[in-house]
Design a protein around this motif. Structure first.
Motif, mmCIF file in Angstrom:
data_model
loop_
_atom_site.group_PDB
_atom_site.id
_atom_site.type_symbol
_atom_site.label_atom_id
_atom_site.label_comp_id
_atom_site.label_asym_id
_atom_site.label_seq_id
_atom_site.Cartn_x
_atom_site.Cartn_y
_atom_site.Cartn_z
ATOM 1 N N VAL A 37 45.005 93.833 -3.052
ATOM 2 C CA VAL A 37 45.238 94.820 -2.360
ATOM 3 C C VAL A 37 44.549 94.776 -1.041
ATOM 4 O O VAL A 37 45.420 95.177 -0.078
ATOM 5 C CB VAL A 37 44.953 96.125 -3.109
ATOM 6 N N HIS A 38 43.483 94.600 -0.702
ATOM 7 C CA HIS A 38 42.552 94.867 0.497
ATOM 8 C C HIS A 38 42.968 93.676 1.543
ATOM 9 O O HIS A 38 43.395 93.828 2.460
ATOM 10 C CB HIS A 38 41.313 94.779 0.275
ATOM 11 N N THR A 57 46.600 108.420 -6.018
ATOM 12 C CA THR A 57 45.376 107.682 -6.095
ATOM 13 C C THR A 57 44.196 108.430 -6.476
ATOM 14 O O THR A 57 43.364 107.981 -7.189
ATOM 15 C CB THR A 57 45.389 106.641 -4.885
ATOM 16 N N GLY A 102 33.243 99.867 -7.592
ATOM 17 C CA GLY A 102 34.520 99.388 -7.321
ATOM 18 C C GLY A 102 35.467 100.309 -6.487
ATOM 19 O O GLY A 102 36.182 100.156 -5.501
ATOM 20 N N TRP A 103 35.350 101.657 -7.032
ATOM 21 C CA TRP A 103 36.023 102.766 -6.151
ATOM 22 C C TRP A 103 35.839 102.891 -4.763
ATOM 23 O O TRP A 103 36.406 102.949 -3.814
ATOM 24 C CB TRP A 103 35.978 104.001 -6.978
ATOM 25 N N HIS A 154 36.720 100.364 -2.896
ATOM 26 C CA HIS A 154 38.261 100.502 -2.417
ATOM 27 C C HIS A 154 38.580 101.466 -1.333
ATOM 28 O O HIS A 154 39.441 101.004 -0.469
ATOM 29 C CB HIS A 154 38.989 100.829 -3.647
ATOM 30 N N ILE A 155 38.241 102.494 -1.460
ATOM 31 C CA ILE A 155 38.426 103.719 -0.544
ATOM 32 C C ILE A 155 37.572 103.541 0.946
ATOM 33 O O ILE A 155 38.212 104.039 1.849
ATOM 34 C CB ILE A 155 38.259 104.961 -1.092
ATOM 35 N N TYR A 171 38.516 101.284 2.588
ATOM 36 C CA TYR A 171 39.410 100.638 3.450
ATOM 37 C C TYR A 171 40.518 101.619 4.260
ATOM 38 O O TYR A 171 41.295 101.569 4.775
ATOM 39 C CB TYR A 171 40.546 99.900 2.732
#
Length: 366
Positions: free
Chosen positions: A132-133, A305, A335-336, A339-340, A342
């Motif tokens: 995803v990133h 999300t 992990g979260w 992710h955020i 980004y």
């Protein structure tokens, strides 16, 4: 042709004559080394699951039995266990038996290196060093190119394929795979795996949740990737499973691409674009892509999300009074937060961290 050699109760293989690798993959697939590597992959992040512990108790025996079944062609996948999840989107997930997951990993160990060479660089799902990133970074790069560093109008065609996993045609998939894989035994095994799933339409569909389905999804839509890149000559194209985006300054050209791609999907792959999820929009209004809403100068997390995060966070917080539960929560939070970052979510990160520390403080005081 493969000839068996039995030593110490284990079956190994030797080739009757030298053959092209794509015609003689089954021996490598059935090797104890490959099955053991597949087991290690299948148990990753699941070492505490009862079914993994049970399989590992008699690991050598279980792998030897599996190897024998595969060699003698008596292997049959167990029926899938199907359940529905809402995260918040409702999806039907089909879960394979653990021994079948070992077979799936063993098969992908053999097939992935062959197909990875032909996948385009702008396909980002279920591939090493992608994800995803990386797809979001590529989107940022494309939007700067198309908009001349955000100084010109940029349109985005955001597309989704209708009921993708339910509509994949098994015969077409086998034909695509057979272009690269000439080993009849491997092809037979793939057919077994595909036939183990009962869908609404005979000869179509793959189960959500299988590793092989994720891999076959990329193989199937690699045909679309080649059509977009080589026939339509689209430069700014990104695909993640069945979601894809195309960026261009001219809205009319995107309309042409849309019609040609839909025609290709219907004619060649027996698929079609989702009529309600395919739109051409200006980037100024924001584009929904992989859980984010992307604008010229910033990104936001989609509401869906956040809802998913809240649900998972709440579940992990409930049993947070033992070491394993705390480790699960810590891993999830790491992990979260990774992710955020980004998105432009500085305030949200601080709020989430405050809740996380409060939960740990309460758990430690028990």
């Amino acid at each position: 042709m493969l000839l068996p050699e039995i030593s110490d109760g284990r079956i190994t293989f030797r080739a009757a004559r030298a053959m092209d690798n794509s015609e003689n993959l089954y021996a490598e697939f059935c090797s104890m080394e490959n099955l053991a590597r597949a087991f290690r992959k299948a148990r990753k992040r699941k070492t505490t699951k009862p079914y993994v512990i049970e399989f590992e108790k008699n690991l050598n025996e279980n792998l030897t039995n599996l190897q024998t079944e595969l060699f003698l062609h008596t292997y049959k996948p167990k029926p899938l266990k199907t359940f529905t999840i809402r995260d918040p989107k409702t999806r039907k997930i089909s879960k394979s038996e653990f021994r079948d997951r070992v077979v799936h990993h063993a098969l992908c160990n053999i097939l992935e290196p062959i197909f990875e060479k032909i996948f385009i660089c702008d396909s980002f799902a279920n591939r090493k060093f992608k994800g995803v990133h990386k797809a979001l970074e590529r989107f940022d790069y494309f939007k700067r190119k198309v908009s001349s560093n955000n100084t010109k109008c940029c349109y985005v065609f955001k597309a989704d394929i209708k009921h993708y996993f339910e509509e994949v045609n098994s015969d077409i998939l086998i034909k695509i795979i057979s272009k690269k894989i000439k080993d009849a035994q491997i092809i037979h095994l793939i057919k077994l795996i595909l036939q183990n799933y009962e869908s609404k339409e005979v000869g179509a569909g793959m189960p959500l949740g299988n590793l092989t389905s994720q891999f076959f999804a990329n193989v199937y839509l690699n045909e679309l990737d080649y059509f977009a890149k080589h026939e339509l000559k689209i430069r700014h194209y990104i695909r993640y499973v069945d979601d894809f985006v195309i960026l261009h300054r001219n809205k009319n050209i995107l309309e042409i691409y849309k019609n040609k791609i839909n025609g290709f999907l219907k004619l060649r792959l027996k698929l079609e674009l989702h009529p309600d999820k395919c739109r051409i929009k200006q980037l100024t209004t924001g584009i929904d892509f992989l859980g984010f809403r992307v604008f010229y100068y910033h990104k936001l997390l989609k509401k869906r999300t956040l809802i998913k995060f809240r649900g998972t966070f709440s579940k992990l917080c409930v049993p947070c009074n033992n070491l394993l539960a705390k480790l699960d929560l810590e891993e999830f939070m790491a992990g979260w937060l990774g992710h955020i970052k980004y998105a432009n979510t500085h305030k949200l990160q601080n709020k989430v961290l405050a809740e996380f520390h409060k939960t740990f403080k309460q758990a430690n005081s028990i």
